[in-house]
Design a protein around this motif. Sequence first.
Motif, PDB file in Angstrom:
ATOM      1  N   ASP A   1       0.827  -1.213   0.000  1.00 13.10           N
ATOM      2  CA  ASP A   1       0.000   0.000   0.000  1.00 13.10           C
ATOM      3  C   ASP A   1       0.861   1.263   0.000  1.00 13.10           C
ATOM      4  N   GLU A   2       1.912   1.265   0.798  1.00  5.66           N
ATOM      5  CA  GLU A   2       2.803   2.429   0.863  1.00  5.66           C
ATOM      6  C   GLU A   2       3.477   2.656  -0.488  1.00  5.66           C
ATOM      7  N   PHE A   3       3.965   1.591  -1.102  1.00  4.12           N
ATOM      8  CA  PHE A   3       4.613   1.707  -2.408  1.00  4.12           C
ATOM      9  C   PHE A   3       3.644   2.273  -3.445  1.00  4.12           C
ATOM     10  N   MET A   4       2.425   1.738  -3.483  1.00  2.00           N
ATOM     11  CA  MET A   4       1.436   2.209  -4.449  1.00  2.00           C
ATOM     12  C   MET A   4       1.067   3.669  -4.214  1.00  2.00           C
ATOM     13  N   HIS A   5       1.074   4.108  -2.963  1.00  2.64           N
ATOM     14  CA  HIS A   5       0.787   5.508  -2.641  1.00  2.64           C
ATOM     15  C   HIS A   5       1.930   6.410  -3.113  1.00  2.64           C
TER      16      HIS A   5
ATOM     17  N   LYS B   1      -5.146  -2.700   0.065  1.00  2.00           N
ATOM     18  CA  LYS B   1      -6.260  -1.973  -0.551  1.00  2.00           C
ATOM     19  C   LYS B   1      -5.890  -1.321  -1.870  1.00  2.00           C
ATOM     20  N   ASN B   2      -4.596  -1.261  -2.206  1.00  2.00           N
ATOM     21  CA  ASN B   2      -4.177  -0.530  -3.400  1.00  2.00           C
ATOM     22  C   ASN B   2      -3.540  -1.390  -4.480  1.00  2.00           C
ATOM     23  N   CYS B   3      -3.593  -2.711  -4.349  1.00  2.00           N
ATOM     24  CA  CYS B   3      -3.032  -3.576  -5.380  1.00  2.00           C
ATOM     25  C   CYS B   3      -4.149  -4.144  -6.239  1.00  2.00           C
ATOM     26  N   LEU B   4      -3.780  -4.834  -7.289  1.00  2.00           N
ATOM     27  CA  LEU B   4      -4.725  -5.608  -8.080  1.00  2.00           C
ATOM     28  C   LEU B   4      -4.511  -7.060  -7.683  1.00  2.00           C
ATOM     29  N   SER B   5      -5.471  -7.601  -6.964  1.00  2.00           N
ATOM     30  CA  SER B   5      -5.373  -8.982  -6.484  1.00  2.00           C
ATOM     31  C   SER B   5      -6.074  -9.896  -7.482  1.00  2.00           C
ATOM     32  N   ILE B   6      -5.385 -10.932  -7.919  1.00  2.00           N
ATOM     33  CA  ILE B   6      -5.899 -11.846  -8.939  1.00  2.00           C
ATOM     34  C   ILE B   6      -6.101 -13.222  -8.325  1.00  2.00           C
TER      35      ILE B   6
END
Length: 162
Positions: A111-115, A144-149
Amino acid sequence: ENHRKVVAYRAYADSSPSPGNRDHGTHVVGSAVGNTFGPFLSFPATANIGMAPEAKVSFQDLSRGSSGLLEVPNDLNINYLLVDYKNGAFVHSISWGKDTNAYTLHTANVDEFMHQFRDALVVVAAGNSGGFGLGTIGSPATCKNCLSIGASSAGDRGSEYD
């Protein structure tokens, strides 16, 4: 311009880059960015290219190391995701995870990386425990900020959708 497919390779917790019998990430990256060349340009090889065949790869080879368990960096943001980002990789595939259905330190790292890097996308495998019922999406796919597959094994029902 660099025409190499693999722009960086890092063996993490692995003293040998030789493939073993559990190299799932190699298959995943091939499905994502694989391409054919030279004598392999004819059918059926061209039917098996990846989703982004012209993309470059910055590959980190996670391994079981000396512990026998999969060893991953403690801080995914600095010691994992940022390494590939600096190599020019803006889409990162994490095809491993824990059976922990919780918001963990690794989840917070993603989440931190994606932010911090809004031009990046982290794609995470939902887990390998789906057949065991509710709560089987594991960390770090619980962020909450990744694309989970994820996928399900629904038996041989493909003919219904042909």
